[in-house]
Write an enzyme that holds these catalytic residues in place. Structure first.
Site, PDB file in Angstrom:
ATOM      1  N   ASP A 180     -11.016   2.705   3.542  1.00 32.06           N
ATOM      2  CA  ASP A 180     -11.262   1.261   3.359  1.00 32.06           C
ATOM      3  C   ASP A 180     -12.748   0.988   3.127  1.00 32.06           C
ATOM      4  OD1 ASP A 180      -9.118  -0.474   3.256  1.00 32.06           O
ATOM      5  OD2 ASP A 180      -8.806  -0.490   5.430  1.00 32.06           O
TER       6      ASP A 180
ATOM      7  N   LYS B 145       0.842  -1.202   0.000  1.00 31.41           N
ATOM      8  CA  LYS B 145       0.000   0.000   0.000  1.00 31.41           C
ATOM      9  C   LYS B 145       0.875   1.251   0.000  1.00 31.41           C
ATOM     10  CE  LYS B 145      -3.800  -2.504   2.070  1.00 31.41           C
ATOM     11  NZ  LYS B 145      -4.528  -2.928   3.260  1.00 31.41           N
TER      12      LYS B 145
ATOM     13  N   GLN C 169      -4.611  -1.467   9.327  1.00 31.14           N
ATOM     14  CA  GLN C 169      -4.457  -2.800   8.737  1.00 31.14           C
ATOM     15  C   GLN C 169      -5.083  -3.853   9.656  1.00 31.14           C
ATOM     16  OE1 GLN C 169      -3.192  -3.487   5.618  1.00 31.14           O
ATOM     17  NE2 GLN C 169      -3.873  -5.570   6.010  1.00 31.14           N
TER      18      GLN C 169
END
Ligand code: NDP
Length: 279
Positions: free
Chosen positions: A119, A52, A96
């Site tokens: 997200d 990422k 995460q």
């Protein structure tokens, strides 16, 4: 011969578009930053986080790294998120997952400002998705819609069957396919006659988390098969939830693992970071 959908190429296309948007925003004086929070140092999570960060660098988004000890308390993590919510120079916050067991993931997701929820996991983002209002889309399902559209695969009016009903893949996938006017069926571990249901699909999206479970016995001749699963075998080789070699001869198009859905998830995350400026 079935078409192998090239997720790497399509994700590159999207990243190039994002890169141009980032340049255009910078010219107007807007920089984009993504805060990437990792708790502990699980090797798989570290690979995802690094990928990422690399993608951010590629498209010109500034990534800010927050690496916390495995033993960090829930309170400390929530305080960091509140701090990041306040920072005007942070556009997106990514925590995460999975988090260590002593931390309540739902609490953490809910603590993220929905305007920074790149997200797309916050209940507000999910709610907006369900009722068709602007909001961040969960990256993997949004990436699958892009894979289909950019491969000229029509969704409207098609029988779409999804295997899996998780909050991050199956459920948002169902809403997005519905939004594209597909006729959607969601299946799960309690579904009866799974093979029969899957055999109805023009588009079969597989997100079960079981290596190579889906063979041609589940696939209608000419169907499009999207494999979300990612597994690494004992030799370190990657495979999906679909038995690729078995299904390839019967389908009309299929995503490989690696190089199918995986790269799209990160491309859509980059896309969401740019979107954060307009939401
Ligand atoms: P989950 O484990 O959260 O969900 C799996 C789903 O599959 C559940 O709904 C479960 O049903 C269903 N299921 C399990 N076994 C069966 C069965 N035998 N028959 C029918 N349904 C079954 O997984 P995720 O959705 O998070 O992920 C799925 C896969 O996708 C994993 O391999 C994951 O690693 C991968 N993944 C890949 C991403 C990418 O970027 N490419 C992103 C996210 C995930 P029930 O609800 O009844 O338990």
């Amino acid at each position: 011969m079935a078409k192998i959908i090239d997720g790497k190429a399509i994700s590159k296309e999207i990243k190039e578009e994002v890169k141009e948007q980032v340049v255009a925003l910078r010219e107007k004086g807007t920089e984009i930053s993504l805060a990437v929070v990792q708790v502990g140092c699980d090797p798989a999570s570290s690979v995802y986080v690094n990928n990422k960060k690399k993608a951010c660098e590629y498209v010109g988004i500034r990534s800010l790294s927050y690496e916390l000890e495995e033993t960090v308390s829930e309170m400390e993590l929530l305080n960091l998120i509140r701090e990041l919510n306040q920072k005007t120079d942070v556009n997106g916050i990514l925590v995460q997952l999975p988090l260590p067991k002593h931390i309540d993931e739902d609490k953490v997701i809910k603590a993220i400002d929905p305007k920074k929820d790149v997200d797309g996991f916050h209940p507000q983002s999910v709610g907006a998705l369900c009722i068709g209002q602007p909001g961040f889309l969960s990256c993997t399902p949004a990436g699958i819609i892009q894979l289909l559209k950019r491969s000229d695969i029509e969704i409207a009016g098609k029988e779409c069957v999804i295997i899996g009903r998780s909050n991050i893949v199956g459920k948002p996938m169902a809403i997005l396919l519905l939004r594209e006017n597909g006729t959607v069926t969601v299946t799960h571990s309690r579904t009866k006659n799974l093979q029969e249901v899957c055999k109805r699909a023009d588009i079969l999206v597989v997100a079960i988390g079981r290596p190579k479970m889906i063979t041609r016995a589940y696939v209608k001749e000419g169907a499009v098969v999207i494999d979300v699963g990612i597994h690494r075998n004992e030799n370190g080789k990657l495979c999906g939830d679909v038995d690729f070699d078995d299904v390839l001869p019967v389908c009309s198009a299929i995503t490989p693992v690696p190089g199918g859905v995986g790269p799209m998830t990160i491309a859509m995350l980059m896309h969401n970071c740019v979107d954060s400026v307009n939401l």
